[in-house]
Scaffold this active site. Structure first.
Site, PDB file in Angstrom:
ATOM      1  CD  GLN A 183      -3.426  45.175 -16.719  1.00 39.82           C
ATOM      2  OE1 GLN A 183      -4.440  45.448 -17.323  1.00 39.82           O
ATOM      3  NE2 GLN A 183      -3.385  44.259 -15.785  1.00 39.82           N
ATOM      4  CB  SER A 200       4.029  44.171 -19.011  1.00 35.88           C
ATOM      5  OG  SER A 200       3.937  42.847 -18.525  1.00 35.88           O
ATOM      6  CE  LYS A 201      -3.943  42.913 -20.703  1.00 36.01           C
ATOM      7  NZ  LYS A 201      -4.478  42.656 -19.369  1.00 36.01           N
ATOM      8  N   GLY A 202       0.750  41.247 -22.538  1.00 39.32           N
ATOM      9  CA  GLY A 202       1.236  40.393 -23.609  1.00 39.32           C
ATOM     10  C   GLY A 202       0.098  39.613 -24.225  1.00 39.32           C
ATOM     11  CG  ASP A 232      -7.301  40.724 -20.111  1.00 41.09           C
ATOM     12  OD1 ASP A 232      -8.442  40.795 -20.594  1.00 41.09           O
ATOM     13  OD2 ASP A 232      -6.671  41.702 -19.724  1.00 41.09           O
TER      14      ASP A 232
END
Length: 855
Positions: free
Chosen positions: A83, A95-97, A161
C-alpha cells in the site's frame, strides 16, 4: 503481578529486522515452570516500516504462540508495504490496519459470523474516529479528552479490503454518527459511490500492464489469441473482470480455493461467453462451468480430491509428464505452465525467490503450492491481486527475461479510483452546503461521471507502465544514476534497501560487469520512493501556490466538474495535496525516478526549481501533445519505435530543464515564460529543414527516412527528427531579445556558423563519449553545455559586430574574415580530431577551448 523488562537491540541499520523488543516477564504468573515472554512487540527501524505483533497465551506447562496472530501480522505488514508504494498515485500517504474477531460464532452459522464481523468493524472504526481530529467550519477540532502529540490532521479515509470489501456503507454510517466532516467520503465504494467490481477498475488497471508487456513482445492482446493460466475464479472482481478484458484469451487453466479448471485448447469465443455467464452468476465457481464447452482432455477437479488423472492434452498444455497428480501438485504445475500470461487474481503468495523459504514468505496456506520465480515458464506475469509474488520472486523472473512489474503497479487502479471518489465528494460537499446541488443530484452526477473517472485512473496506470518500459530500454546506462539515488535515499533514512530487496554496491558492480541494469520490479520500487520523497518536498514548498502549476488541480477532476464548479475546485480543502500529487506523478512518470536527484547533483538546484524547469521545458516545447501523438500509435507501430521517440523527447527534456536551471529568471512566471518562447519554438519546428546547414540537413533527412520506414506518420517524423536542434530555439530567442534582431535572422546565423565550424559533428562526438560513472557523465554534460554556450555566444558576436547587416551569409563572412588566424587554427585541430580513431574528453576539451578563442 508480572513485571515488565525492556531490552533494546541496536543492530546494523541495513539489517532487515533491527528491533525494539518489549518482553513481559511471566516469572510471577502461576503455573509456568520458568520465566518466559508472553508478549512481544517488534518495531522495524531506523524508520518504522511496520509493527510486528506476536501474541501468545499462557497454557498449562508453558507458552503457546498463536499461529493465527503471526499470520495476521505478516499479512498486514506485507499489505502495508504494498500500500505504501501503491499510494503514490493518490493523496493519502497510506497505512494498513486490520482487526480480528476474537470470539466468532461457529463457522456453520454464516450469517451470525457476518454480523459479528460487522459489529467488530463498527468498534474498530469508532476507535479510529475517537482519536481523529474533525473539521468544523473549515477549522480543525481535536477530539475531546485526547492528548495529541502531533499537529492538526483531520484527514482519515477508509479503503475497503479483505473481509470488508462490502462494508463501506457501515463505515460511512459511523462517519455520520460522529459528524465527521468527510461524511460519506469517509469510505469509498459504498451504495453511493464507485463500485470497483462493476467498473472493473482494478482489473482494467492491471490490463494496462498486460497490454504493455505484450506490446513489447510484439503481440496485440485485443486482436491476437494468447494463452493464460490464472489464480482465481469468475465470481471474483479482479480475476473475473480480468478474464473478460479480451476476447482473445485462451484460458488453459485456473485454480481457486475450491476447484482446479483445465481447458487444454479452449475456443476463445465460446470460452469468453461462458466466463461472462459465470461472472454474472451470483456466487459462481468453476463447478458451474459448462463441461460441454471444455476442450478434449480438460475438466474441473475439486481440490478435495485425493488425486487427479491427467489426459495427454492436459499434460501437453501444462508442459508436464506425470499422468496423475494430487491437487496441490497440479496447482504447482499450473503455476509453472508454459503459457503466455500468468494472471493472479486471487488471495495468497504463490511465487517466491529461490533463496527464500516458505517461512520467510509468511503465507502458510499456500506453502504446499508455492513455486520459485526462476522456474516460471510464462512470458508475462500480471498481479491483479496483492502479494501474489514476493519481491525476490519477481526479480528472479525478471532477470531470466520475464515481463513483470509489481502488485503496487498492476493493481493501483482500485486505490486511485477510491481517491478520486473521495476528492470528488469533498468537492461536492462544498457545492451542497451552498445549495447549488441536492444530495440526490450529487448522486446522479457521480453516476454520470463514472467513465470520466475511469479514464483519469487508467491514465495513471498507462503512464506508470510506460515509464517502466522506457527505463528498461536504457537500464544499463541508468544504473549508475539509480545506484547514487538509492545511496542518497538510504543515507537520509528514507529507504531500507534490504527490506525492499534493492541491490547493494557489490551486486550493482556485478550487474555492470554483466551488462544488466535494475529489473522492472526494482525500478517500480524506486519509482514509488522518488514520488514519496518529491511529494513531501513539493507539499512543504510554494510550488502548489504557483499560478501556472496550480492549473493541475483542475486536471485532477472530471471535465463536468471543471466546467460547472471551477471556483469550488480552487477552494478544495486538499488542493495543495492534490496539486503536489498530480505534479509529482505527471513528472516522474515522464522522466523516471532518478531524474530530479541527478539534476540536484549536477546543478545544485533545489527540487522545486527542477520541477519548475521541467514544466517550463514541457510547455515551451509543446511536449504534451507530442507525447499524446506518440501514444496514439499503440499497436500501430513497433513498441521499440515508440520507445525510441519517447527517448528523443527525454533528451530534449533533460537539456531544456538544464537550460532553464541556468536561466532561473524564467522560472518566476511560467505562464510568461511559455508565452515568451513558444511561438518561436513552433516557428522553428515548422521551418527547421529550411534553415539548418546543408550538412545537418542530410542528417535530418536520414533520421526522417529511418522513422518513415518504421511506419511513423510524416508530420510526427518531422517533429521527432528536429527535436535535437529544436533546443537551440531557447538561445535564439534570448539573442534576438537581447540584440533586438529578427528571430529568423538569428537562426540563420546560428546554423550558418554551425555548418562552418562543424558544430553538429562536434556535438555528436560529445554524445558518443563513453560514460560509465557519475563523474564521466558530469564531464560529458559540461562539454555539451560548453558547446551550446559557445554556439550561442558566437552567433551573438556575429550579429553584434555588424548591427545594420540583414544578410546572414554576409554577416558570417565578415566575422570570419576578421579571424583568419584563429579560424585556421581551429580547423587544423578539428581535422586532427576527425582522423583520430575515437575522440576522447581531452581532445574535445582542447577543441572547445580553441572554439572559445574565436570569440
Amino acid at each position: 503481578q508480572a513485571t515488565m523488562r525492556t531490552n533494546y537491540f541496536q543492530l546494523d541499520g541495513n539489517d532487515p529486522k533491527p528491533r525494539l523488543s518489549f518482553k513481559l516477564d511471566s516469572s510471577l504468573v502461576p503455573g509456568l515452570p520458568e520465566p518466559r515472554p508472553v508478549f512481544e512487540i517488534f518495531v522495524y527501524s531506523p524508520r518504522v516500516e511496520g509493527i510486528h505483533l506476536r501474541g501468545g497465551k499462557v497454557a498449562r506447562g508453558g507458552l503457546r504462540w498463536s499461529d493465527r496472530m503471526e499470520d495476521f501480522r505478516t499479512e498486514v505488514l506485507g499489505l502495508m508495504k504494498a500500500q505504501k508504494v501503491k499510494n503514490v498515485v493518490i493523496v493519502p500517504v497510506g497505512s494498513k490496519g486490520g482487526f480480528v474477531v476474537k470470539r466468532p460464532p461457529p463457522s456453520a452459522e454464516r450469517d451470525a459470523v457476518l454480523q459479528e464481523g460487522i459489529a467488530c468493524y463498527h468498534v474498530f472504526l469508532r476507535g479510529l474516529l475517537d482519536i481523529t481530529d474533525n473539521l468544523v467550519a473549515g477549522k480543525s477540532v481535536p477530539p475531546v479528552d485526547v492528548v495529541r502529540r502531533d499537529g492538526d490532521d483531520p484527514y482519515l479515509v477508509v479503503a475497503a479490503d479483505k473481509g470488508t470489501a462490502s462494508f463501506s456503507d457501515y463505515a460511512n454510517a459511523v462517519s455520520k454518527e460522529y459528524g465527521f466532516w468527510l461524511r460519506d467520503a469517509f469510505a469509498s465504494g459504498g451504495s453511493v459511490g464507485y463500485d470497483h467490481k462493476k467498473m472493473a477498475i482494478t482489473a482494467r488497471g492491471a490490463w494496462e500492464s498486460v497490454q504493455r508487456h505484450f506490446r513489447e513482445l510484439g503481440l496485440n492482446t485485443q486482436e491476437q489469441d494468447f494463452t493464460v493460466v490464472g489464480i482465481g475464479d469468475m465470481s471474483g472482481d479482479v480475476f473475473g473482470n480480468g478474464m473478460l478484458l479480451s476476447r482473445h484469451i485462451k484460458l488453459v487453466a485456473a485454480a481457486d480455493h475450491r476447484h482446479i479448471f483445465i481447458d487444454p485448447d479452449p475456443d476463445p469465443a465460446a470460452s469468453f461467453a461462458e466466463r461472462e455467464r459465470l461472472f454474472k452468476l451470483p456466487r459462481s465457481s468453476w463447478a458451474d462451468y459448462d463441461p460441454k464447452l471444455i476442450s478434449p482432455g480438460g475438466g474441473i477437479y475439486p481440490r478435495s480430491a485425493k488425486s487427479v488423472k491427467l489426459s495427454v492434452q492436459a499434460r501437453a498444455a501444462l508442459g508436464i509428464e506425470a499422468e496423475t497428480m494430487t491437487p496441490l501438485e497440479l496447482i504447482r504445475a499450473l503455476l509453472l505452465a508454459p503459457a503466455d500470461l500468468l494472471y493472479n487474481g486471487g488471495i495468497g503468495t504463490y511465487v517466491k525467490g529461490s533463496q527464500e523459504s516458505n517461512a520467510d514468505v509468511g503465507d502458510r496456506a499456500n506453502d504446499a503450492v508455492r513455486v520459485n520465480g526462476a522456474d516460471l515458464r510464462c512470458r508475462v506475469v500480471a498481479e491483479g491481486g496483492n502479494l501474489g509474488l514476493t519481491q525476490l520472486g519477481r526479480i528472479e523472473f525478471a532477470l531470466k527475461g520475464g515481463r513483470i512489474n509489481t502488485d503496487a503497479i498492476d493493481n493501483s487502479a482500485g486505490v486511485d479510483c477510491s481517491d478520486h471518489e473521495v476528492n470528488i465528494k469533498i468537492l461536492l460537499n462544498l457545492v451542497i452546503e451552498e445549495g447549488l446541488l441536492t444530495e440526490d443530484q450529487r448522486n446522479q452526477l457521480l453516476v454520470e461521471m463514472t467513465d470520466d473517472v475511469a479514464m483519469l485512473v487508467l491514465r495513471d496506470n498507462y503512464f506508470q507502465t510506460q515509464i517502466l518500459s522506457v527505463t528498461a530500454a536504457r537500464a544499463k546506462s541508468m544504473l549508475d544514476a539509480q545506484a547514487r539515488y538509492m545511496q542518497y535515499l538510504a543515507k537520509n533514512g528514507r529507504l531500507n534497501r534490504r527490506i525492499e530487496y534493492l541491490p547493494f554496491e557489490e551486486q550493482i558492480a556485478e550487474r555492470k560487469a554483466a551488462g544488466i541494469g535494475l529489473t522492472t520490479p526494482e525500478v517500480a520500487v524506486l519509482l514509488a520512493y522518488s514520488k514519496m520523497e518529491l511529494f513531501e518536498i513539493m507539499l512543504a514548498s510554494d510550488v502548489p501556490e504557483d499560478p501556472y502549476i496550480r492549473t493541475a488541480l483542475q486536471r485532477h477532476f472530471p471535465q463536468p466538474l471543471r466546467t460547472r464548479f471551477p471556483d469550488h475546485i480552487q477552494r478544495h480543502p486538499l488542493r495543495r495535496e492534490i496539486i503536489s500529487t498530480h505534479v509529482v506523478n505527471s513528472m516522474v512518470n515522464r522522466v523516471g525516478p532518478s531524474f530530479v536527484h541527478r539534476l540536484r547533483e549536477e546543478t545544485g538546484a533545489a527540487a522545486p526549481d527542477i520541477v519548475r524547469a521541467y514544466i517550463a521545458t514541457r510547455e515551451v516545447f509543446g511536449l504534451v501533445p507530442l507525447w499524446q501523438t506518440i501514444e496514439a500509435l499503440d499497436n500501430q507501430i513497433a513498441d521499440a519505435t515508440q520507445t525510441a521517440m519517447v527517448l528523443e523527447c527525454l533528451r530534449l527534456v533533460n537539456r531544456g530543464t538544464l537550460w532553464f536551471l541556468r536561466h532561473r529568471d524564467h522560472l518566476r512566471d511560467l505562464a510568461k515564460t511559455r508565452e515568451h518562447f513558444r511561438s518561436s519554438v513552433d516557428a522553428l519546428a515548422d521551418n527547421l529543414h529550411e534553415v539548418v546547414a546543408a550538412g545537418y540537413r542530410a542528417k535530418l533527412d536520414e533520421v526522417m527516412r529511418r522513422y518513415s520506414e518504421l511506419g511513423v506518420p510524416l508530420p510526427l517524423v518531422r517533429r521527432i527528427a528536429g527535436l535535437e536542434e529544436l533546443y537551440s530555439a531557447l538561445d535564439f530567442v534570448e539573442v534576438a531579445t537581447d540584440l533586438d534582431r529578427p528571430i529568423a535572422l538569428v537562426a540563420q546565423v546560428y546554423f550558418s556558423l554551425g555548418g562552418l565550424l562543424n558544430l553538429h559533428w562536434l556535438g555528436d562526438q560529445i554524445e558518443a563519449l563513453k560514460v560509465e560513472t557519475h563523474w564521466q557523465g558530469l564531464a560529458r554534460t559540461a562539454l555539451r553545455d560548453d558547446l551550446s554556450n559557445q554556439a550561442r555566444d558566437l552567433a551573438a558576436q556575429v550579429l553584434r559586430e555588424s548591427p545594420e547587416q540583414q544578410d546572414s551569409q554576409l554577416l558570417v563572412a565578415a566575422w570570419q574574415a576578421r579571424r583568419v588566424f584563429h579560424f585556421d587554427r581551429y580547423q587544423q585541430l578539428l581535422a586532427e580530431v576527425r582522423i583520430a580513431t575515437a575522440a576522447d574528453i581531452a581532445m574535445l576539451s582542447v577543441v572547445l577551448r580553441e572554439l572559445r578563442g574565436l570569440a
